[in-house]
Design a protein around this motif. Structure first.
Motif, PDB file in Angstrom:
ATOM      1  N   GLN A  88      21.348  72.416 -31.844  1.00 29.04           N
ATOM      2  CA  GLN A  88      19.907  72.134 -32.581  1.00 29.04           C
ATOM      3  C   GLN A  88      19.671  70.693 -32.613  1.00 29.04           C
ATOM      4  O   GLN A  88      18.421  70.337 -32.782  1.00 29.04           O
ATOM      5  CB  GLN A  88      19.849  72.832 -33.804  1.00 29.04           C
ATOM      6  CG  GLN A  88      19.880  74.435 -33.799  1.00 29.04           C
ATOM      7  CD  GLN A  88      18.838  74.864 -32.648  1.00 29.04           C
ATOM      8  OE1 GLN A  88      17.493  74.667 -33.095  1.00 29.04           O
ATOM      9  NE2 GLN A  88      19.244  75.738 -31.692  1.00 29.04           N
ATOM     10  N   ARG A  89      21.070  69.818 -32.615  1.00 35.17           N
ATOM     11  CA  ARG A  89      20.743  68.427 -32.661  1.00 35.17           C
ATOM     12  C   ARG A  89      21.797  67.933 -31.754  1.00 35.17           C
ATOM     13  O   ARG A  89      23.005  68.376 -31.803  1.00 35.17           O
ATOM     14  CB  ARG A  89      20.783  68.165 -34.273  1.00 35.17           C
ATOM     15  CG  ARG A  89      19.899  68.339 -35.041  1.00 35.17           C
ATOM     16  CD  ARG A  89      18.600  67.521 -34.974  1.00 35.17           C
ATOM     17  NE  ARG A  89      17.683  67.616 -35.931  1.00 35.17           N
ATOM     18  CZ  ARG A  89      16.415  67.258 -36.063  1.00 35.17           C
ATOM     19  NH1 ARG A  89      15.985  66.320 -35.030  1.00 35.17           N
ATOM     20  NH2 ARG A  89      15.675  67.692 -36.897  1.00 35.17           N
ATOM     21  N   PRO A  90      21.744  66.469 -31.336  1.00 37.94           N
ATOM     22  CA  PRO A  90      22.812  66.249 -30.644  1.00 37.94           C
ATOM     23  C   PRO A  90      23.934  65.510 -31.393  1.00 37.94           C
ATOM     24  O   PRO A  90      23.625  65.042 -32.467  1.00 37.94           O
ATOM     25  CB  PRO A  90      22.036  65.069 -29.704  1.00 37.94           C
ATOM     26  CG  PRO A  90      20.819  64.508 -30.625  1.00 37.94           C
ATOM     27  CD  PRO A  90      20.514  65.713 -31.264  1.00 37.94           C
ATOM     28  N   ALA A  91      24.867  65.637 -30.871  1.00 43.02           N
ATOM     29  CA  ALA A  91      26.060  64.732 -31.453  1.00 43.02           C
ATOM     30  C   ALA A  91      25.562  63.420 -31.280  1.00 43.02           C
ATOM     31  O   ALA A  91      24.715  62.787 -30.634  1.00 43.02           O
ATOM     32  CB  ALA A  91      27.433  64.956 -30.744  1.00 43.02           C
ATOM     33  N   PRO A  92      26.297  62.296 -32.136  1.00 47.14           N
ATOM     34  CA  PRO A  92      25.719  60.956 -32.307  1.00 47.14           C
ATOM     35  C   PRO A  92      26.047  60.456 -30.529  1.00 47.14           C
ATOM     36  O   PRO A  92      27.010  60.614 -30.193  1.00 47.14           O
ATOM     37  CB  PRO A  92      26.926  60.269 -32.968  1.00 47.14           C
ATOM     38  CG  PRO A  92      27.019  61.329 -34.091  1.00 47.14           C
ATOM     39  CD  PRO A  92      27.043  62.569 -33.578  1.00 47.14           C
ATOM     40  N   ARG A  93      25.051  59.870 -30.103  1.00 48.72           N
ATOM     41  CA  ARG A  93      25.142  59.466 -28.839  1.00 48.72           C
ATOM     42  C   ARG A  93      26.369  58.860 -28.333  1.00 48.72           C
ATOM     43  O   ARG A  93      26.743  57.864 -28.984  1.00 48.72           O
ATOM     44  CB  ARG A  93      23.993  58.388 -28.381  1.00 48.72           C
ATOM     45  CG  ARG A  93      23.262  58.452 -26.952  1.00 48.72           C
ATOM     46  CD  ARG A  93      22.226  57.805 -26.694  1.00 48.72           C
ATOM     47  NE  ARG A  93      20.992  58.265 -27.390  1.00 48.72           N
ATOM     48  CZ  ARG A  93      19.848  58.868 -26.660  1.00 48.72           C
ATOM     49  NH1 ARG A  93      19.785  58.448 -25.366  1.00 48.72           N
ATOM     50  NH2 ARG A  93      18.856  59.246 -27.266  1.00 48.72           N
ATOM     51  N   GLY A  94      27.026  59.323 -27.274  1.00 48.08           N
ATOM     52  CA  GLY A  94      28.238  58.797 -26.892  1.00 48.08           C
ATOM     53  C   GLY A  94      29.419  59.285 -27.335  1.00 48.08           C
ATOM     54  O   GLY A  94      30.466  59.072 -26.934  1.00 48.08           O
ATOM     55  N   THR A  95      29.379  60.442 -28.218  1.00 45.05           N
ATOM     56  CA  THR A  95      30.459  60.943 -28.746  1.00 45.05           C
ATOM     57  C   THR A  95      30.554  62.534 -28.467  1.00 45.05           C
ATOM     58  O   THR A  95      31.311  62.948 -29.038  1.00 45.05           O
ATOM     59  CB  THR A  95      30.256  60.773 -30.457  1.00 45.05           C
ATOM     60  OG1 THR A  95      29.283  61.663 -30.767  1.00 45.05           O
ATOM     61  CG2 THR A  95      30.172  59.454 -30.824  1.00 45.05           C
ATOM     62  N   ALA A  96      29.752  63.120 -27.587  1.00 41.30           N
ATOM     63  CA  ALA A  96      29.629  64.331 -27.549  1.00 41.30           C
ATOM     64  C   ALA A  96      31.199  64.755 -26.600  1.00 41.30           C
ATOM     65  O   ALA A  96      31.813  63.846 -26.083  1.00 41.30           O
ATOM     66  CB  ALA A  96      28.921  64.956 -26.535  1.00 41.30           C
ATOM     67  N   ARG A  97      31.707  65.933 -26.697  1.00 36.46           N
ATOM     68  CA  ARG A  97      32.608  66.483 -25.833  1.00 36.46           C
ATOM     69  C   ARG A  97      32.506  66.450 -24.426  1.00 36.46           C
ATOM     70  O   ARG A  97      31.381  66.719 -23.868  1.00 36.46           O
ATOM     71  CB  ARG A  97      33.225  67.872 -26.356  1.00 36.46           C
ATOM     72  CG  ARG A  97      33.360  67.922 -27.828  1.00 36.46           C
ATOM     73  CD  ARG A  97      33.636  69.255 -28.217  1.00 36.46           C
ATOM     74  NE  ARG A  97      34.948  69.629 -27.829  1.00 36.46           N
ATOM     75  CZ  ARG A  97      35.291  71.058 -28.095  1.00 36.46           C
ATOM     76  NH1 ARG A  97      34.837  71.658 -28.843  1.00 36.46           N
ATOM     77  NH2 ARG A  97      36.508  71.539 -27.622  1.00 36.46           N
ATOM     78  N   LEU A  98      33.523  66.322 -23.786  1.00 42.09           N
ATOM     79  CA  LEU A  98      33.442  66.294 -21.982  1.00 42.09           C
ATOM     80  C   LEU A  98      34.408  67.305 -21.647  1.00 42.09           C
ATOM     81  O   LEU A  98      35.756  67.085 -21.857  1.00 42.09           O
ATOM     82  CB  LEU A  98      33.465  64.978 -21.668  1.00 42.09           C
ATOM     83  CG  LEU A  98      33.512  64.893 -20.132  1.00 42.09           C
ATOM     84  CD1 LEU A  98      32.188  65.039 -19.605  1.00 42.09           C
ATOM     85  CD2 LEU A  98      33.925  63.383 -19.722  1.00 42.09           C
ATOM     86  N   PHE A 125      26.137  73.790 -26.302  1.00 40.97           N
ATOM     87  CA  PHE A 125      25.387  73.920 -24.966  1.00 40.97           C
ATOM     88  C   PHE A 125      23.915  73.734 -25.205  1.00 40.97           C
ATOM     89  O   PHE A 125      23.377  73.461 -26.196  1.00 40.97           O
ATOM     90  CB  PHE A 125      25.318  75.664 -24.726  1.00 40.97           C
ATOM     91  CG  PHE A 125      26.688  76.291 -24.310  1.00 40.97           C
ATOM     92  CD1 PHE A 125      26.738  76.804 -22.845  1.00 40.97           C
ATOM     93  CD2 PHE A 125      27.983  76.334 -24.792  1.00 40.97           C
ATOM     94  CE1 PHE A 125      27.683  77.058 -22.239  1.00 40.97           C
ATOM     95  CE2 PHE A 125      28.959  76.588 -24.112  1.00 40.97           C
ATOM     96  CZ  PHE A 125      29.052  76.988 -22.907  1.00 40.97           C
ATOM     97  N   PHE A 126      23.537  73.413 -23.873  1.00 38.53           N
ATOM     98  CA  PHE A 126      22.084  73.183 -23.662  1.00 38.53           C
ATOM     99  C   PHE A 126      21.822  71.766 -23.762  1.00 38.53           C
ATOM    100  O   PHE A 126      22.667  71.122 -23.760  1.00 38.53           O
ATOM    101  CB  PHE A 126      21.086  74.145 -24.151  1.00 38.53           C
ATOM    102  CG  PHE A 126      21.259  75.707 -23.907  1.00 38.53           C
ATOM    103  CD1 PHE A 126      22.237  76.196 -22.948  1.00 38.53           C
ATOM    104  CD2 PHE A 126      20.903  76.582 -24.703  1.00 38.53           C
ATOM    105  CE1 PHE A 126      22.535  77.454 -22.487  1.00 38.53           C
ATOM    106  CE2 PHE A 126      21.079  78.050 -24.461  1.00 38.53           C
ATOM    107  CZ  PHE A 126      21.937  78.485 -23.385  1.00 38.53           C
ATOM    108  N   SER A 127      20.481  71.504 -24.060  1.00 39.71           N
ATOM    109  CA  SER A 127      20.049  70.029 -23.702  1.00 39.71           C
ATOM    110  C   SER A 127      20.824  69.198 -24.778  1.00 39.71           C
ATOM    111  O   SER A 127      20.912  68.098 -24.382  1.00 39.71           O
ATOM    112  CB  SER A 127      18.506  70.037 -23.958  1.00 39.71           C
ATOM    113  OG  SER A 127      18.037  71.085 -23.128  1.00 39.71           O
ATOM    114  N   TYR A 128      20.863  69.725 -26.079  1.00 37.78           N
ATOM    115  CA  TYR A 128      21.276  68.880 -27.046  1.00 37.78           C
ATOM    116  C   TYR A 128      23.078  68.958 -26.926  1.00 37.78           C
ATOM    117  O   TYR A 128      23.678  68.550 -27.975  1.00 37.78           O
ATOM    118  CB  TYR A 128      20.639  68.755 -28.405  1.00 37.78           C
ATOM    119  CG  TYR A 128      19.443  67.995 -28.886  1.00 37.78           C
ATOM    120  CD1 TYR A 128      19.033  66.919 -27.906  1.00 37.78           C
ATOM    121  CD2 TYR A 128      18.627  68.424 -29.590  1.00 37.78           C
ATOM    122  CE1 TYR A 128      17.951  66.306 -28.094  1.00 37.78           C
ATOM    123  CE2 TYR A 128      17.392  67.685 -29.899  1.00 37.78           C
ATOM    124  CZ  TYR A 128      17.164  66.648 -28.929  1.00 37.78           C
ATOM    125  OH  TYR A 128      16.043  65.804 -29.329  1.00 37.78           O
ATOM    126  N   GLY A 129      23.723  69.503 -26.173  1.00 38.75           N
ATOM    127  CA  GLY A 129      24.938  70.023 -26.141  1.00 38.75           C
ATOM    128  C   GLY A 129      25.782  69.053 -25.655  1.00 38.75           C
ATOM    129  O   GLY A 129      25.684  67.780 -25.295  1.00 38.75           O
TER     130      GLY A 129
END
Length: 390
Positions: free
Chosen positions: A17-27, A380-384
């Protein structure tokens, strides 16, 4: 191939529903040859790239395309601006501000009805068929696999227009006493067109979304959905990629309803993609040609970048520079002529985006990676979270 072949179980709580801080999402990293999976964060992206790689991003800019108007009875109607319609000289009644829209509830949008919007704008609903799509300058190629860039016959053009108009309404916008165009005025009267699985109070994107739902390199206005794989990049991450010896190039594909419209057919082959427009810069076309000639990898950021590159290559036998239009639909069995690696997000079950990723890496490998991502709590999805396929 059955659309149900691209289904998977996804807990509702896995939808970001919200993105992780930009540059910190899992990969999640997937080797499409072996099916091997590893885990990290998007900060690790440079380690998955090679010196000499060409990283191609989509620099389309999301417009605040969600607007609300009231009719003569004071009823509020929601509109999503999908596409501006070029004015036809032989149809001067409707001015240059013609837009195709989705509407909710659509039953209120009757020909001749006027809606009032903020900022002094009004719009009249245009009778279906009274305004047709114009031809953009330097007519782009229709890019289905194996298609020719030659002009279409009138019957083919008519079929494309009918398909593009399906479920859409055309509105003619006016602002009395002003020469402003609607696109430049949208920031004051529209909001970010978030997908329906992202929930906000009142159903309207907030100020955080204005920034979060836009890539840091967005430049060319025209998209009604974000190229979401690009949302993970920060200026620092882009610099780290370049420090790795990777060249970054840009294309533009304005994301439209074709990208996110659900597949309602039972068979994949029965689904038709709506065309989307964009442009390949001459510098990017040259960089891709050089990379392919040298045996260096072309790494696409997002499925929209894949569709731009592979769509143009399918129609022109190369990634040529200039404007284009593509309705390419990449499903398992499709040939990839340009893209060697892909950074993407995790997509909806049964979606054309999941079918594209499955075409690139293999359906079984992709669904196995998705099951692993669900088990490990990926968003998942756009903000995932993100996935890189090499």
């Amino acid at each position: 191939m059955d659309v149900s072949d691209f289904d998977f179980d996804l807990p509702p709580g896995a939808i970001a529903q919200r993105p992780a801080p930009r540059g910190t999402a899992r990969l999640l990293a997937l080797d499409r040859r072996t099916g091997a999976i590893s885990h990290g964060t998007v900060a690790d992206l440079p380690a998955h790239l090679r010196p000499g790689d060409l990283l191609v991003v989509n620099d389309t800019k999301v417009i605040p395309a969600r607007i609300f108007g009231t009719d003569e009875k004071g009823r509020r109607t929601e509109f999503l601006l999908v596409e501006r319609v070029p004015k036809e000289p032989e149809n001067p009644k409707y001015g240059p501000e013609l837009w195709r829209c989705l509407a909710k509830p659509g039953r209120r949008v009757k020909a001749g009805r006027t809606f009032c919007f903020e900022g002094g704008w009004t719009a009249e609903a245009v009778p279906r068929g009274a305004a047709q799509a114009g031809t953009p300058p330097s007519r782009p190629a229709e890019t289905t696999p194996g298609a020719s860039p030659n002009a279409h016959s009138p019957s083919e053009q008519g079929a494309r227009l009918d398909r593009r108009d399906a479920g859409l309404y055309t509105l003619s916008f006016h602002k009395r006493g002003s020469k402003e165009n609607l696109l430049s005025d949208l920031p004051s009267l529209g909001s970010a067109p978030l997908p329906p699985y992202i929930h906000r109070p009142g159903g309207v994107a907030d100020d955080r979304d204005r920034k979060d739902y836009q890539t840091v390199y967005a430049e060319v206005s025209g998209a009604i959905a974000a190229p979401t794989a690009g949302l993970h990049f920060t200026p620092a991450l882009l610099s780290a990629v370049e420090a790795r010896g990777v060249t970054i190039a840009r294309v533009t594909l304005h994301v439209g309803i074709g990208t996110f419209r659900p597949v309602k057919a039972a068979r994949v082959e029965e689904h038709a993609m709506e065309p989307e427009r964009g442009e390949i810069p001459a510098s990017t076309a040259a960089a891709i040609a050089a990379a392919k000639a040298d045996g260096r990898r072309v790494v696409a950021v997002g499925t929209t970048t894949v569709r731009a590159l592979e769509g143009v290559a399918a129609a022109r036998d190369a990634v040529g520079a200039g404007p284009f239009e593509t309705n390419v639909f990449l499903v398992p069995g499709a040939a990839f002529r340009v893209v060697d690696a892909l950074l993407t997000n995790f997509h909806l079950p049964r979606s054309t985006l999941l079918m594209l990723v499955s075409a690139f890496a293999g359906r079984e490998k992709v669904l196995a990676a998705y099951r692993d991502a669900v088990a490990k709590g990926y968003r998942f999805f756009s903000y995932g979270d993100a996935m890189i396929i090499v």
